[in-house]
Design an enzyme around this catalytic site. Structure first.
Site, PDB file in Angstrom:
ATOM      1  N   CYS A   4       1.848   0.368  -4.586  1.00  0.00           N
ATOM      2  CA  CYS A   4       0.795   0.401  -3.575  1.00  0.00           C
ATOM      3  C   CYS A   4       1.063   1.534  -2.581  1.00  0.00           C
ATOM      4  CB  CYS A   4       0.730  -0.939  -2.845  1.00  0.00           C
ATOM      5  SG  CYS A   4      -0.334  -0.910  -1.390  1.00  0.00           S
ATOM      6  N   ASN A  87     -13.416  -2.087   4.101  1.00  0.00           N
ATOM      7  CA  ASN A  87     -14.166  -1.956   2.852  1.00  0.00           C
ATOM      8  C   ASN A  87     -13.539  -2.891   1.818  1.00  0.00           C
ATOM      9  OD1 ASN A  87     -15.926   0.108   3.755  1.00  0.00           O
ATOM     10  ND2 ASN A  87     -14.320   1.635   3.430  1.00  0.00           N
ATOM     11  N   GLY A  93     -16.655   0.898  -1.521  1.00  0.00           N
ATOM     12  CA  GLY A  93     -15.849   2.117  -1.451  1.00  0.00           C
ATOM     13  C   GLY A  93     -14.375   1.898  -1.210  1.00  0.00           C
ATOM     14  N   THR A  95     -10.751   2.073  -1.952  1.00  0.00           N
ATOM     15  CA  THR A  95      -9.962   2.878  -2.904  1.00  0.00           C
ATOM     16  C   THR A  95      -8.478   2.531  -2.861  1.00  0.00           C
ATOM     17  OG1 THR A  95      -9.715   4.644  -1.273  1.00  0.00           O
ATOM     18  CG2 THR A  95     -11.566   4.831  -2.820  1.00  0.00           C
ATOM     19  N   HIS A 100      -6.938  -2.710   4.968  1.00  0.00           N
ATOM     20  CA  HIS A 100      -6.765  -1.756   6.067  1.00  0.00           C
ATOM     21  C   HIS A 100      -8.045  -1.744   6.878  1.00  0.00           C
ATOM     22  CE1 HIS A 100      -8.098   0.242   2.375  1.00  0.00           C
ATOM     23  NE2 HIS A 100      -8.866   1.012   3.140  1.00  0.00           N
TER      24      HIS A 100
HETATM   25  P1  5GP Z   1     -10.864   2.849   1.601  1.00  0.00           P
HETATM   26  O1  5GP Z   1     -11.716   3.860   0.874  1.00  0.00           O
HETATM   27  O2  5GP Z   1      -9.981   2.072   0.635  1.00  0.00           O
HETATM   28  O3  5GP Z   1     -11.603   1.954   2.535  1.00  0.00           O
HETATM   29  O4  5GP Z   1      -9.921   3.694   2.537  1.00  0.00           O
HETATM   30  C1  5GP Z   1      -8.773   4.330   2.086  1.00  0.00           C
HETATM   31  C2  5GP Z   1      -8.449   5.398   3.095  1.00  0.00           C
HETATM   32  O5  5GP Z   1      -7.122   5.830   2.859  1.00  0.00           O
HETATM   33  C3  5GP Z   1      -9.352   6.634   2.964  1.00  0.00           C
HETATM   34  O6  5GP Z   1     -10.036   6.844   4.197  1.00  0.00           O
HETATM   35  C4  5GP Z   1      -8.372   7.755   2.644  1.00  0.00           C
HETATM   36  O7  5GP Z   1      -8.697   8.974   3.271  1.00  0.00           O
HETATM   37  C5  5GP Z   1      -7.046   7.208   3.121  1.00  0.00           C
HETATM   38  N1  5GP Z   1      -5.914   7.715   2.380  1.00  0.00           N
HETATM   39  C6  5GP Z   1      -5.830   7.881   1.024  1.00  0.00           C
HETATM   40  N2  5GP Z   1      -4.614   8.353   0.694  1.00  0.00           N
HETATM   41  C7  5GP Z   1      -3.918   8.489   1.869  1.00  0.00           C
HETATM   42  C8  5GP Z   1      -2.598   8.942   2.163  1.00  0.00           C
HETATM   43  O8  5GP Z   1      -1.804   9.318   1.299  1.00  0.00           O
HETATM   44  N3  5GP Z   1      -2.239   8.939   3.472  1.00  0.00           N
HETATM   45  C9  5GP Z   1      -3.097   8.528   4.462  1.00  0.00           C
HETATM   46  N4  5GP Z   1      -2.633   8.603   5.715  1.00  0.00           N
HETATM   47  N5  5GP Z   1      -4.343   8.093   4.221  1.00  0.00           N
HETATM   48  C10 5GP Z   1      -4.751   8.071   2.938  1.00  0.00           C
HETATM   49 ZN    ZN Z   2       0.475  -2.738  -0.339  1.00  0.00          ZN
END
Ligand code: 5GP
Ligand code: ZN
Length: 114
Positions: A4, A87, A93, A95, A100
């Site tokens: 993760c 999300n 969305g 990812t 978080h």
């Molecule tokens: P989700 O799309 O799951 O709601 O948000 C995931 C967030 O994690 C995205 O806004 C993306 O820019 C951020 N993210 C992805 N990889 C990394 C990383 O390696 N470091 C940080 N600080 N943020 C990340």
């Molecule tokens: Zn985790």
């Protein structure tokens, strides 16, 4: 949960700009910010999605939300306004499958979000 990404950030195996941490909550800047303030607030304990929450998680979810509000205050976006978003799963969305809370602020945020 070594595969993760956010567990790896929490354990400092992957670099991130940490803006807050305590025994239960960690917050760090999003790598691809969508607003001048874009912080991700996460529980240290791995929980994949909001669908996986149990009653035992009520406390940690409250702490994550309250911490986001406190970070918003420290970033001086409390009065102007900020958005907090979880999300969940593909169509929303998500990812990274470690819950978080996105904290976005520092600009006008439109609604509906699209
Ligand atoms: P989700 O799309 O799951 O709601 O948000 C995931 C967030 O994690 C995205 O806004 C993306 O820019 C951020 N993210 C992805 N990889 C990394 C990383 O390696 N470091 C940080 N600080 N943020 C990340
Ligand atoms: Zn985790």
């Amino acid at each position: 949960m070594p595969q993760c990404l956010f567990c790896s950030i929490i354990s400092r195996e992957v670099n991130a700009t940490i803006v807050y941490e305590d025994d239960r909550v960690v917050a760090f800047n999003d790598i691809n910010p969508q607003a001048p303030t874009h912080v991700l607030v996460v529980p240290r304990r791995h929980i994949a999605t909001l669908n996986d929450l149990t009653e035992e998680d009520d406390q940690i979810v409250g702490e994550v939300v309250r911490r986001a509000a406190l970070i918003a205050k420290s970033k001086s976006v409390s009065a102007s306004g900020f958005r907090t978003v979880f999300n969940t799963n593909r169509e929303a969305g998500q990812t990274v499958f470690h819950i978080h809370l996105h904290l976005l602020g520092g600009r006008t945020l439109h609604w509906p979000p699209g």
